[in-house]
Structure formats: structure tokens, C-alpha cells
Motif scaffolding. Sequence first.
Motif, mmCIF file in Angstrom:
data_model
loop_
_atom_site.group_PDB
_atom_site.id
_atom_site.type_symbol
_atom_site.label_atom_id
_atom_site.label_comp_id
_atom_site.label_asym_id
_atom_site.label_seq_id
_atom_site.Cartn_x
_atom_site.Cartn_y
_atom_site.Cartn_z
ATOM 1 N N UNK A 159 9.302 -28.327 -57.668
ATOM 2 C CA UNK A 159 10.028 -28.792 -58.831
ATOM 3 C C UNK A 159 11.360 -29.419 -57.961
ATOM 4 N N UNK A 160 11.885 -30.473 -58.174
ATOM 5 C CA UNK A 160 13.013 -31.041 -57.629
ATOM 6 C C UNK A 160 14.030 -31.483 -58.574
ATOM 7 N N UNK A 161 15.125 -31.687 -58.214
ATOM 8 C CA UNK A 161 16.465 -31.987 -59.200
ATOM 9 C C UNK A 161 17.324 -32.404 -58.324
ATOM 10 N N UNK A 162 18.630 -32.661 -59.172
ATOM 11 C CA UNK A 162 19.785 -32.897 -58.340
ATOM 12 C C UNK A 162 20.211 -31.692 -57.434
ATOM 13 N N UNK A 163 20.241 -32.050 -56.275
ATOM 14 C CA UNK A 163 20.775 -31.061 -55.283
ATOM 15 C C UNK A 163 19.782 -29.589 -55.181
ATOM 16 N N UNK A 164 18.634 -29.578 -55.614
ATOM 17 C CA UNK A 164 17.682 -28.624 -55.705
ATOM 18 C C UNK A 164 16.198 -28.874 -55.293
ATOM 19 N N UNK A 165 15.501 -27.952 -54.831
ATOM 20 C CA UNK A 165 14.224 -28.031 -54.420
ATOM 21 C C UNK A 165 13.574 -26.488 -54.599
ATOM 22 N N UNK A 166 12.616 -26.292 -55.596
ATOM 23 C CA UNK A 166 11.865 -25.433 -55.931
ATOM 24 C C UNK A 166 10.456 -25.230 -55.330
ATOM 25 N N UNK A 167 9.889 -24.328 -54.655
ATOM 26 C CA UNK A 167 8.417 -24.464 -54.163
ATOM 27 C C UNK A 167 8.165 -22.853 -54.478
ATOM 28 N N UNK A 168 6.682 -22.954 -54.891
ATOM 29 C CA UNK A 168 6.032 -21.759 -54.955
ATOM 30 C C UNK A 168 6.409 -20.910 -56.374
ATOM 31 N N UNK A 169 5.721 -19.836 -56.410
ATOM 32 C CA UNK A 169 5.878 -18.680 -57.239
ATOM 33 C C UNK A 169 4.926 -18.993 -58.503
ATOM 34 N N UNK A 170 4.754 -17.839 -59.035
ATOM 35 C CA UNK A 170 3.955 -17.887 -60.445
ATOM 36 C C UNK A 170 4.657 -18.743 -61.408
ATOM 37 N N UNK A 171 3.957 -18.801 -62.504
ATOM 38 C CA UNK A 171 4.548 -19.888 -63.462
ATOM 39 C C UNK A 171 5.697 -19.171 -63.993
ATOM 40 N N UNK A 172 5.789 -17.770 -64.136
ATOM 41 C CA UNK A 172 7.115 -17.281 -64.663
ATOM 42 C C UNK A 172 8.209 -17.254 -63.804
ATOM 43 N N UNK A 173 8.065 -17.092 -62.476
ATOM 44 C CA UNK A 173 8.944 -16.974 -61.284
ATOM 45 C C UNK A 173 9.530 -18.383 -61.341
ATOM 46 N N UNK A 174 8.520 -19.464 -61.255
ATOM 47 C CA UNK A 174 9.046 -20.896 -61.122
ATOM 48 C C UNK A 174 9.885 -21.272 -62.176
ATOM 49 N N UNK A 175 9.408 -20.856 -63.323
ATOM 50 C CA UNK A 175 10.227 -21.344 -64.335
ATOM 51 C C UNK A 175 11.771 -20.689 -64.540
ATOM 52 N N UNK A 176 11.831 -19.394 -63.976
ATOM 53 C CA UNK A 176 13.084 -18.600 -63.905
ATOM 54 C C UNK A 176 13.734 -19.476 -62.697
ATOM 55 N N UNK A 177 13.322 -19.840 -61.601
ATOM 56 C CA UNK A 177 13.998 -20.673 -60.760
ATOM 57 C C UNK A 177 14.587 -21.979 -61.252
ATOM 58 N N UNK A 178 13.651 -22.521 -62.045
ATOM 59 C CA UNK A 178 14.053 -23.931 -62.529
ATOM 60 C C UNK A 178 15.348 -23.620 -63.334
ATOM 61 N N UNK A 179 15.094 -22.874 -64.497
ATOM 62 C CA UNK A 179 16.303 -22.474 -65.275
ATOM 63 C C UNK A 179 17.655 -22.138 -64.584
ATOM 64 N N UNK A 180 17.690 -21.352 -63.508
ATOM 65 C CA UNK A 180 18.808 -20.946 -62.888
ATOM 66 C C UNK A 180 19.438 -22.215 -62.326
ATOM 67 N N UNK A 181 18.531 -22.865 -61.453
ATOM 68 C CA UNK A 181 19.078 -24.078 -60.736
ATOM 69 C C UNK A 181 19.664 -25.051 -61.852
ATOM 70 N N UNK A 182 19.244 -25.263 -62.844
ATOM 71 C CA UNK A 182 19.602 -26.129 -63.922
ATOM 72 C C UNK A 182 20.890 -25.590 -64.429
ATOM 73 N N UNK A 183 21.045 -24.408 -64.631
ATOM 74 C CA UNK A 183 22.388 -23.597 -65.154
ATOM 75 C C UNK A 183 23.368 -23.777 -64.134
ATOM 76 N N UNK A 184 23.120 -23.700 -62.985
ATOM 77 C CA UNK A 184 24.094 -23.875 -61.952
ATOM 78 C C UNK A 184 24.851 -25.263 -61.825
ATOM 79 N N UNK A 185 23.819 -26.376 -61.836
ATOM 80 C CA UNK A 185 24.126 -27.870 -62.166
ATOM 81 C C UNK A 185 24.929 -27.936 -63.018
ATOM 82 N N UNK A 186 24.753 -27.264 -64.410
ATOM 83 C CA UNK A 186 25.658 -27.528 -65.449
ATOM 84 C C UNK A 186 26.913 -26.836 -65.337
#
Length: 93
Positions: A28-55
Amino acid sequence: MPNLSKKKRAKALLLGVGLDSDGHKRVTTGPNFALVGGSQETHEEMTEKAVKINEKLKSLRKELHQVSREEFDDIAQSVGLKQHHPPSKRATN
């Protein structure tokens, strides 16, 4: 000849690596982040935190490259990330 009127932009990137796996490959990539790997739960958690950091950065009217390490640590902690402090190596005699 390069256009000298353009300012060079500082860059910063959050990189998240999920070390657990359920057999799926996730990126998953977004503004100023790239996330790779992880189980579905882990990847969703990383994505949520990256989005919150951007907010948080947006609410501060700053970009990732504009915050100090201390500011970033505060932002990361506010979204639920914890700093990892590995045990120090002891000299053996």
C-alpha cells in the motif's frame, strides 16, 4: 540544462514492513508512505496509523520532512505507535 528556478524539495517517507504473513503479498502506498507485507490485520493496522499520521501532519500544516524527530515521536505516539528500545548489549569479560 536543468531549470534552476525550481526549488529542490526535501523528501521523507514512512516505511512500514509487516513481518507476519498469511501467504498474501500486500503493498500500500500513499502520500509519503509505503507499506509492505504483513497479515491482513497487520497491514490494515499499519495503513490506519500511516493515514492518521498524515492527518495529524495536515492539522499542523506541516509535511513529514518539516517535523523534527521529537515532533514525529509525539505524533507517532498519539496515533498508538510505541518506540522500540532494544536491550543494550553488555560487554562480556
